[in-house]
Enzyme design. Structure first.
Site, mmCIF file in Angstrom:
data_model
loop_
_atom_site.group_PDB
_atom_site.id
_atom_site.type_symbol
_atom_site.label_atom_id
_atom_site.label_comp_id
_atom_site.label_asym_id
_atom_site.label_seq_id
_atom_site.Cartn_x
_atom_site.Cartn_y
_atom_site.Cartn_z
ATOM 1 N N LEU A 13 0.815 -1.221 0.000
ATOM 2 C CA LEU A 13 0.000 0.000 0.000
ATOM 3 C C LEU A 13 0.844 1.264 0.000
ATOM 4 O O LEU A 13 0.559 2.206 -0.724
ATOM 5 C CB LEU A 13 -0.908 0.013 1.240
ATOM 6 C CG LEU A 13 -2.105 -0.920 1.203
ATOM 7 C CD1 LEU A 13 -2.861 -0.844 2.522
ATOM 8 C CD2 LEU A 13 -3.033 -0.545 0.060
ATOM 9 N N HIS A 237 -0.615 -9.859 17.837
ATOM 10 C CA HIS A 237 -2.069 -9.766 17.632
ATOM 11 C C HIS A 237 -2.765 -10.777 18.527
ATOM 12 O O HIS A 237 -2.324 -11.916 18.634
ATOM 13 C CB HIS A 237 -2.396 -10.042 16.160
ATOM 14 C CG HIS A 237 -3.792 -9.626 15.776
ATOM 15 N ND1 HIS A 237 -4.896 -10.328 16.171
ATOM 16 C CD2 HIS A 237 -4.239 -8.579 15.049
ATOM 17 C CE1 HIS A 237 -5.984 -9.727 15.690
ATOM 18 N NE2 HIS A 237 -5.607 -8.666 15.000
ATOM 19 N N SER A 251 -8.959 -11.556 12.016
ATOM 20 C CA SER A 251 -9.069 -10.102 12.159
ATOM 21 C C SER A 251 -9.798 -9.648 13.409
ATOM 22 O O SER A 251 -10.729 -10.303 13.885
ATOM 23 C CB SER A 251 -9.802 -9.562 10.939
ATOM 24 O OG SER A 251 -10.182 -8.227 11.146
ATOM 25 N N ARG A 298 -4.905 -3.910 21.376
ATOM 26 C CA ARG A 298 -4.364 -5.240 21.121
ATOM 27 C C ARG A 298 -3.377 -5.726 22.170
ATOM 28 O O ARG A 298 -3.384 -6.897 22.542
ATOM 29 C CB ARG A 298 -3.693 -5.238 19.753
ATOM 30 C CG ARG A 298 -4.725 -5.123 18.664
ATOM 31 C CD ARG A 298 -4.100 -5.098 17.308
ATOM 32 N NE ARG A 298 -5.168 -5.120 16.309
ATOM 33 C CZ ARG A 298 -4.973 -4.999 15.016
ATOM 34 N NH1 ARG A 298 -3.757 -4.854 14.538
ATOM 35 N NH2 ARG A 298 -5.990 -5.043 14.184
ATOM 36 N N GLU A 404 4.788 0.401 6.954
ATOM 37 C CA GLU A 404 5.124 -0.323 8.184
ATOM 38 C C GLU A 404 6.607 -0.224 8.512
ATOM 39 O O GLU A 404 6.996 -0.349 9.664
ATOM 40 C CB GLU A 404 4.702 -1.805 8.078
ATOM 41 C CG GLU A 404 4.895 -2.565 9.388
ATOM 42 C CD GLU A 404 4.366 -3.984 9.370
ATOM 43 O OE1 GLU A 404 3.605 -4.326 8.437
ATOM 44 O OE2 GLU A 404 4.694 -4.747 10.284
#
Lengths: 679, 303
Positions: A13, A237, A251, A298, A404
């Site tokens: 991205l 995560h 997710s 998270r 990132e």
């Protein structure tokens, strides 16, 4: 001026949005990627992308609150101006992606639908089923393909970035790359080089990341002199599906759509989960965090799941750590429409239908908050100056990092659905500055000195051939990788202890030494994946070392970095006076810790490849750091004491600090007059 | 309410623990080893050959974990040292489209091919071959650039003015979104092309004296003479259905009715049967066929 030529490394991205914007601004772009860009790791992002939107705005939301949730969720470790600029751009970015054709889910009236994600109380997240990253990536891939047809972009897919080329003044003038099919080398001359190569999850062996996420490009830039910030902040995560080859992401949107995390109150209850009555289940996140429930940030959800399995012995299975993530109460039709993609993944890889049977999940390494250190230029409004060459530039002039692989936006913990935003934002936003920073005369001089590129090219060729000829060593790179991954996962994920970190550092040094004795099993020079893997494994050690050293030195708990020896537990007392005294102490300690540790870790690669660590002050000029109290015992009392102190400080320093008197608690931030002015 | 988390040493940390054990459900008849035969080829134009491997069985294995083991061991079943098998992969969760190959004769993604199921289907040896409709680069790696070229041919994009802010995109009904979304999930894996009888292999070999640019141009010309494939037809329909995308609908129909276009489809319907994402490819092809007919007639009268 002639049209600038920019080399972009990585086509996820961030790389694609930068490429699109650069081409639009007139630059010619060479886009280098290990895989066809459409297959980049961004495809794995599932849940959605955050921005303030017309709906949340009418519920009291605004860009300032998105900014505030992001820095509060990140435990205030981010420089605030870039985060503010990103939050301000959020609505425009989602609008743009909508125009590019991303099939966002729709309301009955045809507007974009939104769901809630962790760390916020607003439904800020736009989504395209449960494959939002894929859809955003495809839309950008399509636009870049358009530019490719127009001749503004040239893709170099199946190419590996080996090193940036710096001239005598230390400015980046291009890079050396290698064709992974023919194994040929090539020097790319460029006015600027942008690294957009994502995270480094493969350091941990198995993670939710894709196979290209080795961190090698970043490591190569680091060894060429680029600084690395906040390496020790690795997001684990809370919910992933265990697997032999990979830990597949489940997710956060599963919880955003009502998914509940629970364990049976009886350890390893052998019954079918569907037959365990409500009263015999512990919905531990909802019980412990009544405000955010299953959608706490998270790092907290991860520690709680880890804790309930390891300390309380309540793992669903006896021999394997896992908890239930339950969606079975949500209507099937809703699940298919909003979560189809991820439920299919679970079904395909586990052979169980999660619409009918609760899923079994466990935390896994997921995201690198840290990354290459990058600069920014702050505007008078508290955001960034658009078009400044300092934005996203590393300490090496002409070398940029976005997405990132930069350290800029997420502090000590990233909020769900903010990564897609930060990737697209940093890519779009950096482009005009990259062009403004072009030093065309210098580039020409560098090109004319052909010695510069030739010598670097030859150096890489020699390295490559030296590795190819190492067929007699006694070490196997795949085994070493597994050992590195096991080690890093054991000591540098959810819980960190100094004695383990110190021992692990020594162990990584010895693994690196053993890497020097690796034999390659393929000495050929055609599509040699063996030598490419061995090379990238070698690049993992410098990053592993800076993560471990950063973690070892940081004696505190902040976001994803959790050391029980330095934890600040909640209040014990029940007597109000005593409780108040404890709260005062707690706040004293919090203030002392902020003074000592509210600093970015900056690692520089030393002469022997060892990380040299220093600390940089964090720009908290927009909102002062405050205790992160999600669900802490005695939190109300701490909040009361903290707010009184802030009020006192505000009176004492009348008008000095912007946003002083900031109340504790997410989403309650006072909004200064300039917030949102950029949109 | 976080308490100090104890016994990290004992538990082994996050992901590791999750993968340390694969369920322990006790597979009574679980095999000890997995046998696999792989059709190898060292480089384009070289002869292909079979090589057999044997690796320890682990529960929940997929074909990727077999290939990872093959790479790590670099030894054939009869104990010879051999170069590791080359293959493409990335996400390992069937969303990047990299790892397409022929597994027991069927075109599919290696990551979602679970070993237990394969062994149930085909006895004690798994067969891996590269896709047959794309030129082999090495072993299981093939060159699928033709697939991406097809996306250029049909202009698979929304022709926006640019990336400056013009507010949100068009309003779209939930029905239209639900119609478009499945088409938008195409991962460009190439399964539909591999299975299609009308899609035949085009391999262009670079001449010794040829520049990279000239070779690229010659390759494009050769690709454009061949069938675009179901995936590209479906993408054309995706964008012709989008309110802004349809502004160049005619250009896409022009591409679909030119050489290598929709007229080559023989309606075998293999594409839809092998699509790992269950994309309604034949529905797209039917739509494209109707649109192309209408467009061709209109073109005659517009002259």
């Amino acid at each position: 001026m002639a049209q600038p030529r920019v080399l972009v490394i990585g086509g996820g991205l961030a790389g694609l949005s930068a490429t699109m914007r650069l081409a639009e601004l007139g630059a010619n772009v060479d886009l280098v990627s290990l895989v066809p860009v459409k297959r980049s790791h961004s495809v794995c992002a599932q849940g959605g992308i955050n921005s303030v939107n017309s709906l949340t705005r009418q519920q009291g939301d605004n860009e300032w609150k998105h900014f505030d949730d992001t820095v509060y969720g990140g435990d205030f470790l981010q420089h605030q101006p870039p985060v503010k600029e990103m939050a301000d751009w959020g609505p425009r970015i989602v609008d743009l992606m909508d125009r590019l054709g991303v099939p966002f889910n729709r309301t009955p009236e045809g507007y974009r639908d939104q769901r809630r994600f962790g760390g916020t109380l607003f439904k800020r997240t736009a989504f395209a089923g449960a494959t939002t990253g894929q859809q955003l990536l495809y839309s950008l891939d399509e636009q870049v393909r358009r530019w490719e047809v127009d001749g503004k972009v040239k893709k170099w897919e199946f190419w590996d970035f080996l090193e940036p080329v710096l001239d005598d003044s230390g400015r980046c003038r291009g890079a050396i790359c290698q064709d992974l099919v023919t194994m040929q080398f090539r020097a790319f001359s460029a006015d600027a080089v942008i690294i957009a190569t994502g995270g480094c999850g493969l350091l941990y062996g198995r993670s939710t990341m894709s196979m290209v996420c080795t961190g090698s490009a970043v490591s190569r830039a680091y060894r060429a002199g680029a600084w690395y910030g906040n390496g020790e902040f690795i997001q684990v995560h809370p919910t992933a599906i265990p697997g032999a080859d990979k830990l597949r992401l489940m997710s956060e949107s599963a919880r955003g759509e009502g998914g509940r995390v629970w364990v049976p109150k009886t350890p390893h209850d052998p019954r079918d989960p569907r037959n365990i009555p409500e009263a015999e289940r512990s919905y531990f996140l909802e019980e412990r965090y009544p405000k955010y429930g299953n959608l706490v940030p998270r790092d907290i959800a991860t520690r709680e799941i880890f804790d309930i399995c390891t300390n309380e012995g309540l793992s669903v299975e006896k021999d394997r750590l896992c908890v239930y993530l339950d969606l079975t109460h949500v209507p099937r039709e809703t699940l298919d429409r909003k979560l189809g993609g991820i439920l299919e993944i679970y079904e395909k890889f586990q052979g169980v239908d999660p619409r009918v049977v609760p899923m079994k999940i466990f935390p896994a390494v997921h995201y690198s908050m840290g990354g290459l250190w990058v600069d920014y230029q702050k505007s008078s409004g508290g955001g960034l100056v658009e078009g400044s060459p300092r934005n996203q530039q590393t300490n090496i002039p002409g070398l940029y990092a976005i997405g990132e692989c930069d350290y800029q936006y997420h502090g000590a913990n990233r909020l769900g659905a903010n990564s897609l935003l930060s990737c697209i934002f940093s890519g779009l936003f950096c482009a005009p500055g990259v062009i403004a920073g072009v030093d065309a005369g210098g580039k020409q001089a560098a090109e004319e000195s052909s010695r510069l590129f030739e010598s670097r090219l030859r150096r890489e060729e020699e390295r490559h051939h030296a590795l190819l000829s190492r067929t007699a060593g006694d070490e196997n790179p795949y085994d070493l990788h597994q050992q590195l991954g096991n080690l890093m996962t054991r000591v540098a994920t959810v819980v960190r202890r100094n004695e383990q970190l110190a021992a692990a550092y020594a162990e990584v040094c010895s693994l690196e030494e053993r890497w020097g004795r690796c034999a390659v099993s393929d000495s050929g020079n055609w599509t040699n994946q063996n030598v490419v893997f061995t090379k990238s494994l070698g690049d993992m050690f410098p990053l592993a070392k800076l993560i471990l050293k950063g973690a070892l030195q940081r004696d505190e708990c902040r976001g994803a970095h959790y050391k029980p020896d330095f934890a600040m537990p909640g209040l014990q007392a029940t007597d109000p006076a005593e409780k108040r005294r404890e709260a005062e102490q707690w706040c004293d300690r919090f203030e002392a810790n902020t003074r000592r540790w509210l600093k970015s870790t900056v690692a520089k690669c030393g002469p022997e490849g060892e990380p040299e660590i220093s600390y940089e002050d964090v720009d908290t000029s927009l909102t002062p750091p405050r205790p992160r109290l999600y669900g802490l015992v005695g939190g109300e009392m701490i909040e009361e004491v903290w707010n009184e102190r802030q009020k006192k400080a505000a009176v004492a320093g009348e008008g000095q600090a912007v946003g002083a008197g900031q109340a504790v608690g997410a989403g309650q931030g006072k909004q200064p007059a300039y917030a949102g002015s950029a949109s | 309410m976080i308490k100090a988390v104890e016994s990290a040493e004992h538990s082994g940390g996050a992901g590791q623990q999750a993968v340390a054990d694969h369920g322990g459900n006790g597979h009574a008849a679980a095999p000890r080893v997995v046998r696999v035969r792989i059709l190898r080829q060292d480089a384009p134009g070289e002869e292909s050959y079979w090589e057999r491997f044997e690796i320890p069985y682990v529960e929940n294995m997929n074909v990727i974990s077999i290939l990872q083991q093959v790479a790590a061991r670099a030894k054939s079943r009869d104990g010879r040292r051999v170069a590791p098998v080359a293959w493409d992969c990335n996400c390992l969760e069937e969303v990047c489209g990299s790892c397409t190959m022929l597994i027991n004769g069927r075109t599919r993604m290696a990551c979602s091919a679970l070993v237990d199921k394969l062994l149930e289907e085909s006895g004690d040896e798994i067969e891996l071959r590269p896709m047959s409709k794309f030129p082999v680069v090495r072993d299981l790696v093939v060159d699928r650039s033709r697939l991406f070229r097809a996306l250029e041919r049909v202009k698979a994009w929304v022709p926006v003015d640019g990336s400056y802010d013009h507010g949100p995109g068009p309003r779209i009904s939930p029905e239209s979104q639900e119609d478009a979304y499945p088409l938008a999930t195409c991962i460009s894996c190439g399964c539909c092309m591999e299975a299609c009888p009308q899609f035949t292999k085009i391999e262009v070999v670079r001449r010794e004296d040829e520049s990279a640019e000239a070779f690229e141009a010659r390759k494009k010309t050769a690709f454009d003479a061949g069938f675009v494939g179901a995936h590209a037809i479906s993408q054309a329909m995706l964008f012709n259905g989008h309110p802004t995308g349809k502004m160049i609908a005619d250009e896409r129909l022009e591409a679909l009715t030119s050489q290598g276009g929709i007229q080559m489809c023989g309606n075998a319907q293999n594409c839809v049967a092998v699509c790992p994402k269950s994309i309604p490819l034949t529905r797209s092809i039917a739509r494209a066929g109707r649109a192309a007919t209408v467009w061709a007639i209109r073109k005659i009268f517009d002259r």
